[in-house]
Write a protein that holds these residues in place. Structure first.
Motif, PDB file in Angstrom:
ATOM      1  N   GLU A 264     -13.367  -0.017   7.624  1.00 31.63           N
ATOM      2  CA  GLU A 264     -13.017  -0.723   6.390  1.00 31.63           C
ATOM      3  C   GLU A 264     -14.039  -0.357   5.324  1.00 31.63           C
ATOM      4  OE1 GLU A 264     -12.947  -4.862   7.366  1.00 31.63           O
ATOM      5  OE2 GLU A 264     -11.220  -4.651   8.684  1.00 31.63           O
TER       6      GLU A 264
ATOM      7  N   ARG B 267      -9.083   5.538  -0.819  1.00 32.43           N
ATOM      8  CA  ARG B 267      -7.770   4.879  -0.801  1.00 32.43           C
ATOM      9  C   ARG B 267      -7.814   3.545  -1.561  1.00 32.43           C
ATOM     10  NH1 ARG B 267      -7.576   6.898   4.509  1.00 32.43           N
ATOM     11  NH2 ARG B 267      -8.112   4.898   5.428  1.00 32.43           N
ATOM     12  N   GLU B 268      -8.914   2.831  -1.424  1.00 33.26           N
ATOM     13  CA  GLU B 268      -9.054   1.550  -2.127  1.00 33.26           C
ATOM     14  C   GLU B 268      -9.085   1.773  -3.642  1.00 33.26           C
ATOM     15  OE1 GLU B 268      -9.236  -1.736  -1.014  1.00 33.26           O
ATOM     16  OE2 GLU B 268      -8.556  -0.865   0.870  1.00 33.26           O
TER      17      GLU B 268
ATOM     18  N   GLU C 137      -7.625   4.157  -5.245  1.00 36.27           N
ATOM     19  CA  GLU C 137      -6.322   4.626  -5.683  1.00 36.27           C
ATOM     20  C   GLU C 137      -5.289   3.519  -5.762  1.00 36.27           C
ATOM     21  OE1 GLU C 137      -5.510   7.739  -2.890  1.00 36.27           O
ATOM     22  OE2 GLU C 137      -6.693   9.205  -4.019  1.00 36.27           O
ATOM     23  N   LYS C 138      -5.597   2.352  -5.239  1.00 38.30           N
ATOM     24  CA  LYS C 138      -4.651   1.227  -5.269  1.00 38.30           C
ATOM     25  C   LYS C 138      -4.542   0.655  -6.661  1.00 38.30           C
ATOM     26  CE  LYS C 138      -4.875  -0.366  -0.542  1.00 38.30           C
ATOM     27  NZ  LYS C 138      -5.238  -1.449   0.339  1.00 38.30           N
TER      28      LYS C 138
END
Length: 76
Positions: free
Chosen positions: A18, A72-73, A75-76
């Motif tokens: 995470e 990825r976080e 890109e949210k």
């Protein structure tokens, strides 16, 4: 390299890695590497197969996984 070991690492990372703050990445990568190694041994995956699956450096592999999660976080 054992396909089973590679699949184990990929699945393990998806379940356990995470996002953390940048200043904690190195410490978290070490913790994750240790936990992954212990879980792999319990699953019957030889240490050498695990090392081969991550090209010999589990901590670096975990750092890459942490970076991927952070990206990825973003890109949210």
């Amino acid at each position: 390299m054992s396909d089973r070991a590679k699949e184990f690492v990929d699945h393990w990372e998806s379940e356990h890695v995470e996002a953390v703050i940048d200043s904690e990445e190195a410490k978290e990568a070490e913790r994750l590497a240790l936990q992954c190694r212990e879980d792999a041994l319990r699953a019957g995956i030889a240490e050498q197969d695990l090392e081969d699956a991550v090209e010999g450096d589990l901590i670096s592999n975990m750092l890459q996984a942490l970076d991927a999660v952070a990206l990825r976080e973003l890109e949210k």
